[in-house]
Design an enzyme around this catalytic site. Structure first.
Site, PDB file in Angstrom:
ATOM      1  N   HIS A  52       0.803  -1.163  -0.037  1.00 43.86           N
ATOM      2  CA  HIS A  52       0.055   0.091   0.048  1.00 43.86           C
ATOM      3  C   HIS A  52       0.854   1.215  -0.076  1.00 43.86           C
ATOM      4  O   HIS A  52       1.682   1.409   0.869  1.00 43.86           O
ATOM      5  CB  HIS A  52      -0.863  -0.008   1.192  1.00 43.86           C
ATOM      6  CG  HIS A  52      -1.525  -1.204   1.346  1.00 43.86           C
ATOM      7  ND1 HIS A  52      -2.794  -1.619   0.717  1.00 43.86           N
ATOM      8  CD2 HIS A  52      -1.619  -2.226   2.476  1.00 43.86           C
ATOM      9  CE1 HIS A  52      -3.057  -2.620   0.803  1.00 43.86           C
ATOM     10  NE2 HIS A  52      -2.549  -3.222   2.194  1.00 43.86           N
ATOM     11  N   SER A  67       1.613  -0.592  -5.280  1.00 42.92           N
ATOM     12  CA  SER A  67       0.721  -0.491  -4.378  1.00 42.92           C
ATOM     13  C   SER A  67       0.206  -2.056  -4.381  1.00 42.92           C
ATOM     14  O   SER A  67       0.327  -2.646  -5.465  1.00 42.92           O
ATOM     15  CB  SER A  67      -0.564   0.569  -4.236  1.00 42.92           C
ATOM     16  OG  SER A  67      -0.964   0.331  -3.037  1.00 42.92           O
ATOM     17  N   GLU A  86       4.452  -9.112   4.351  1.00 44.78           N
ATOM     18  CA  GLU A  86       3.761  -8.537   5.671  1.00 44.78           C
ATOM     19  C   GLU A  86       2.365  -8.907   6.349  1.00 44.78           C
ATOM     20  O   GLU A  86       2.289  -8.662   7.535  1.00 44.78           O
ATOM     21  CB  GLU A  86       3.588  -7.097   4.778  1.00 44.78           C
ATOM     22  CG  GLU A  86       2.709  -6.004   5.629  1.00 44.78           C
ATOM     23  CD  GLU A  86       3.514  -5.186   6.502  1.00 44.78           C
ATOM     24  OE1 GLU A  86       4.617  -5.428   6.491  1.00 44.78           O
ATOM     25  OE2 GLU A  86       2.766  -4.489   7.031  1.00 44.78           O
ATOM     26  N   ASN A 134       4.558 -10.688   9.332  1.00 38.53           N
ATOM     27  CA  ASN A 134       3.348 -10.856  10.042  1.00 38.53           C
ATOM     28  C   ASN A 134       3.245 -11.418  11.218  1.00 38.53           C
ATOM     29  O   ASN A 134       2.842 -10.691  12.435  1.00 38.53           O
ATOM     30  CB  ASN A 134       2.242 -11.563   8.977  1.00 38.53           C
ATOM     31  CG  ASN A 134       1.104 -11.427   9.822  1.00 38.53           C
ATOM     32  OD1 ASN A 134       0.310 -10.285   9.903  1.00 38.53           O
ATOM     33  ND2 ASN A 134       0.399 -12.313  10.202  1.00 38.53           N
ATOM     34  N   LYS A 142       4.135  -7.287  15.125  1.00 37.68           N
ATOM     35  CA  LYS A 142       3.492  -6.829  14.027  1.00 37.68           C
ATOM     36  C   LYS A 142       1.973  -7.348  14.222  1.00 37.68           C
ATOM     37  O   LYS A 142       1.151  -6.473  14.492  1.00 37.68           O
ATOM     38  CB  LYS A 142       3.948  -7.739  12.787  1.00 37.68           C
ATOM     39  CG  LYS A 142       3.324  -7.015  11.281  1.00 37.68           C
ATOM     40  CD  LYS A 142       2.140  -7.396  10.981  1.00 37.68           C
ATOM     41  CE  LYS A 142       1.698  -6.750   9.705  1.00 37.68           C
ATOM     42  NZ  LYS A 142       0.310  -7.180   9.526  1.00 37.68           N
ATOM     43  N   CYS A 194      -6.227  -1.950  13.249  1.00 39.23           N
ATOM     44  CA  CYS A 194      -7.530  -2.065  12.479  1.00 39.23           C
ATOM     45  C   CYS A 194      -8.479  -1.330  13.761  1.00 39.23           C
ATOM     46  O   CYS A 194      -9.745  -0.728  13.352  1.00 39.23           O
ATOM     47  CB  CYS A 194      -8.032  -3.736  12.272  1.00 39.23           C
ATOM     48  SG  CYS A 194      -7.210  -4.163  11.258  1.00 39.23           S
ATOM     49  N   GLN A 251      10.000  -5.344   9.040  1.00 40.55           N
ATOM     50  CA  GLN A 251      10.098  -5.146   7.366  1.00 40.55           C
ATOM     51  C   GLN A 251      11.608  -5.029   7.167  1.00 40.55           C
ATOM     52  O   GLN A 251      12.347  -5.707   6.476  1.00 40.55           O
ATOM     53  CB  GLN A 251       9.246  -4.529   6.620  1.00 40.55           C
ATOM     54  CG  GLN A 251       8.022  -4.938   6.354  1.00 40.55           C
ATOM     55  CD  GLN A 251       8.070  -6.093   5.354  1.00 40.55           C
ATOM     56  OE1 GLN A 251       9.053  -6.388   4.919  1.00 40.55           O
ATOM     57  NE2 GLN A 251       6.892  -6.487   5.079  1.00 40.55           N
TER      58      GLN A 251
HETATM   59  P1  NAI Z   1      -6.222 -14.795  11.500  1.00 45.37           P
HETATM   60  O1  NAI Z   1      -6.165 -16.224  11.132  1.00 45.37           O
HETATM   61  O2  NAI Z   1      -5.875 -14.194  13.122  1.00 45.37           O
HETATM   62  O3  NAI Z   1      -8.062 -14.431  11.809  1.00 45.37           O
HETATM   63  C1  NAI Z   1      -8.975 -14.904  10.899  1.00 45.37           C
HETATM   64  C2  NAI Z   1     -10.054 -15.667  11.662  1.00 45.37           C
HETATM   65  O4  NAI Z   1     -11.333 -15.504  10.581  1.00 45.37           O
HETATM   66  C3  NAI Z   1      -9.633 -16.867  12.378  1.00 45.37           C
HETATM   67  O5  NAI Z   1      -9.739 -16.681  13.644  1.00 45.37           O
HETATM   68  C4  NAI Z   1     -10.603 -17.830  11.390  1.00 45.37           C
HETATM   69  O6  NAI Z   1     -10.809 -18.760  12.474  1.00 45.37           O
HETATM   70  C5  NAI Z   1     -11.656 -17.055  11.108  1.00 45.37           C
HETATM   71  N1  NAI Z   1     -12.322 -17.507  10.056  1.00 45.37           N
HETATM   72  C6  NAI Z   1     -12.054 -18.202   8.863  1.00 45.37           C
HETATM   73  N2  NAI Z   1     -12.930 -18.764   8.040  1.00 45.37           N
HETATM   74  C7  NAI Z   1     -14.153 -18.239   8.630  1.00 45.37           C
HETATM   75  C8  NAI Z   1     -15.638 -18.147   8.157  1.00 45.37           C
HETATM   76  N3  NAI Z   1     -15.871 -18.905   7.281  1.00 45.37           N
HETATM   77  N4  NAI Z   1     -16.471 -17.852   9.294  1.00 45.37           N
HETATM   78  C9  NAI Z   1     -15.870 -17.007  10.397  1.00 45.37           C
HETATM   79  N5  NAI Z   1     -14.663 -16.890  10.664  1.00 45.37           N
HETATM   80  C10 NAI Z   1     -13.804 -17.544   9.789  1.00 45.37           C
HETATM   81  O7  NAI Z   1      -5.851 -13.587  10.559  1.00 45.37           O
HETATM   82  P2  NAI Z   1      -5.787 -11.897  10.844  1.00 45.37           P
HETATM   83  O8  NAI Z   1      -4.366 -11.689  10.767  1.00 45.37           O
HETATM   84  O9  NAI Z   1      -6.769 -11.543  11.568  1.00 45.37           O
HETATM   85  O10 NAI Z   1      -6.072 -11.483   9.291  1.00 45.37           O
HETATM   86  C11 NAI Z   1      -7.106 -11.438   8.757  1.00 45.37           C
HETATM   87  C12 NAI Z   1      -7.218 -10.610   7.206  1.00 45.37           C
HETATM   88  O11 NAI Z   1      -6.759  -9.353   7.356  1.00 45.37           O
HETATM   89  C13 NAI Z   1      -6.002 -11.522   6.410  1.00 45.37           C
HETATM   90  O12 NAI Z   1      -6.536 -11.474   4.930  1.00 45.37           O
HETATM   91  C14 NAI Z   1      -4.988 -10.257   6.587  1.00 45.37           C
HETATM   92  O13 NAI Z   1      -4.086 -10.273   5.417  1.00 45.37           O
HETATM   93  C15 NAI Z   1      -5.905  -9.139   6.560  1.00 45.37           C
HETATM   94  N6  NAI Z   1      -5.213  -7.809   7.263  1.00 45.37           N
HETATM   95  C16 NAI Z   1      -5.814  -6.536   6.873  1.00 45.37           C
HETATM   96  C17 NAI Z   1      -5.194  -5.612   7.287  1.00 45.37           C
HETATM   97  C18 NAI Z   1      -5.705  -4.229   7.123  1.00 45.37           C
HETATM   98  O14 NAI Z   1      -5.223  -3.193   7.209  1.00 45.37           O
HETATM   99  N7  NAI Z   1      -6.841  -4.384   6.276  1.00 45.37           N
HETATM  100  C19 NAI Z   1      -4.239  -5.512   8.306  1.00 45.37           C
HETATM  101  C20 NAI Z   1      -3.892  -6.850   8.847  1.00 45.37           C
HETATM  102  C21 NAI Z   1      -4.154  -8.031   8.157  1.00 45.37           C
END
Ligand code: NAI
Length: 480
Positions: A55, A78, A203, A228, A233, A242, A413
């Protein structure tokens, strides 16, 4: 520094504004600034050609300029079509010492609101050094740069189209078109680049997940650093980042009053925990959906209702996906929502919500309210508000995480880039996390800014616990 001739940003005249914000951000990014100080005159990244896909925000600008100060030759794009801050992109091209007419910063290929075709063009440009040199390091967020190089190499070697699921963003046809075009003049371009890469630092959760899958299939040709899963991180950026930027995005997009509303957060991992707190902080009544019993129990014991989406879909006001998984909010859910329900995603890819199905459903009317906010009307007359076309809304509708927490992420990083660049041969083609002493160091570098005074253990106490006085204080299996 040489004048930058290759770049594509929205408007170079935004550079002065970007520079002012970069200066403010530097003050809030003590970890990165400490690394600049520590390595002054030492250039640990001299010879590194870093291809960065992350980003293109103000905070990333401070990261990029830190890599440059440490000696790296950097190009950037990005990792999302909506996340670029155009003033940041322009300022990074101009650089701290250049001018709009004579930019001496870094070639950046990024602007807010790229099409998918433009996105992959930017990725390709970022990976293509003009003087015939090639990148030797990747800094990735979500794995698109790594995927592009490796699938490009695969495509060249066996002439076969890699499986569509190799691209989690579901944009395979667009990627393939871009790859094919990139090969018109250089038949073995990506094979050569893949050979040149010493390593990648990744990341985010989704990108790390893709890397572990590659290792399992025996397809990762270089070592990877999982940034990550540094504690400093994921337990900070994903959570507190978030907590800051989710409601920021929702409010900038809709101005809706969140107090008293019923909000459903799908997923209660690190991002889900931060998102739930963010909404609760505004007085929303938050309901969690989870598949993992541990996370579901955590949510329940935090006082959140835990339910199935089906049971609350018709009554809630707001839905946020945070899972990193696909098909979480499906078309049938969108159909049942109440009029003007708000729907958004903060996970890495847009496939958490069935956007493709929504876009192709017969009889839908799409009304664009403003950039990254659309009202979708169903044939029965009810509407939903979709944020950032289902892409991560905190970066699409707002400016993502604030500087301080990104300093924690990006200090990891930079450490990962230095370690891989200098010592890649010591690593196998696997995924590694940084050692705990560095994780603790990242935290230490952020304490003064908050006026934190750390207690020091006595030698007797340290011996009693069996840890060194200066740390690391916890075993690797400790979960924080
Ligand atoms: P995580 O693995 O800690 O959490 C994801 C959760 O979703 C898990 O607890 C899992 O059991 C649950 N899950 C999976 N399938 C599901 C379903 N069908 N229904 C309900 N819950 C379900 O992962 P984290 O670190 O929380 O990251 C989540 C996403 O956010 C990733 O794609 C990551 O890359 C992204 N992310 C986005 C950020 C942003 O600024 N927008 C910052 C950091 C991460």
């Amino acid at each position: 520094r040489p004048v930058v001739t290759e770049f594509k940003v929205k408007d170079m005249n935004l550079a002065a504004y970007g520079r002012k914000e970069l200066k403010i951000a530097e003050k809030e990014m003590p970890g990165l600034m400490a690394l600049r100080e520590e390595y002054k005159g030492k250039f640990p990244l001299k010879g590194a050609r870093v291809a960065g896909s992350l980003h293109m925000t103000i905070q990333t600008g401070v990261l990029i300029e830190t890599l440059v100060e440490l000696g790296a030759d950097v190009r950037w794009c990005s990792c999302n079509i909506f996340s670029t801050q155009d003033h940041a992109a322009a300022a990074v091209v101009v650089g701290p010492h250049g001018t709009v007419d004579k930019p001496t910063g870094v070639p950046v290929f990024a602007w807010k609101g790229e099409t998918l075709e433009e996105y992959w063009w930017c990725t390709e440009q970022m990976l293509t050094w003009s003087n015939g040199e090639m990148p030797n390091m990747i800094l990735d967020d979500g794995g698109d740069a790594t995927m592009y190089v490796l699938n490009g190499a695969k495509y060249e070697q066996d002439g076969k189209v890699p499986a569509p699921e190799a691209n989690a963003s579901g944009e395979w046809k667009v990627v393939l078109k871009s790859l094919t075009k990139s090969l018109e003049n250089h038949k073995d371009k990506w094979t050569k680049v893949a050979k040149e890469i010493k390593g990648v630092s990744e990341e985010t959760t989704t990108g790390v997940h893709r890397l572990y899958q590659m290792v399992e299939r025996g397809e990762l040709p270089f070592p990877a650093m999982n940034v990550n899963d540094s504690v400093t991180k994921s337990k900070f950026d994903n959570l507190y980042g978030c907590r800051h930027s989710l409601t920021d995005g929702i409010m900038r997009a809709t101005d809706v009053m969140l107090s008293g509303k019923v909000a459903v957060v799908c997923g209660y991992g690190d991002v889900g925990k931060g998102s739930a707190q963010s909404l609760r902080g505004q007085g929303a009544r938050v309901i969690i959906t989870e598949v993992d019993p541990i996370c579901a129990l955590q949510a329940a014991m935090e006082g959140f209702q835990v339910a199935r989406l089906e049971d609350v879909v018709a009554t809630a006001d707001l839905f946020i996906t945070t899972t990193g998984n696909k098909d979480i909010i499906r078309l049938e859910h969108l159909e049942q929502m109440k009029d003007m329900a708000i729907v958004g995603n903060i996970g890495h890819f847009d496939n958490e919500i069935q956007m493709a199905e929504l876009e192709t459903k017969d009889g839908m009317i799409r009304e664009n309210i403003k950039d990254q906010v659309d009202r979708w009307q169903f044939p029965d007359g009810h509407s939903i508000l979709m944020l950032a076309e289902g892409r991560l809304l905190n970066l699409g509708c707002a400016t993502g995480h604030p500087s301080f927490v990104m300093s924690c992420s990006f200090t990891n990083q930079v450490m990962a880039q230095i370690e891989l660049f200098q010592n890649a041969s010591l690593y196998e083609n696997k995924v590694y996390t940084l050692p705990k002493h560095l994780d603790e160091r990242v935290a230490r570098l952020h304490l003064d800014q908050l006026g934190v005074r750390l207690t020091e253990m006595t030698k007797e106490q340290a011996d009693y616990l069996g840890v060194p006085v200066e740390g690391p204080y916890k075993p690797d299996h400790y979960r924080y």
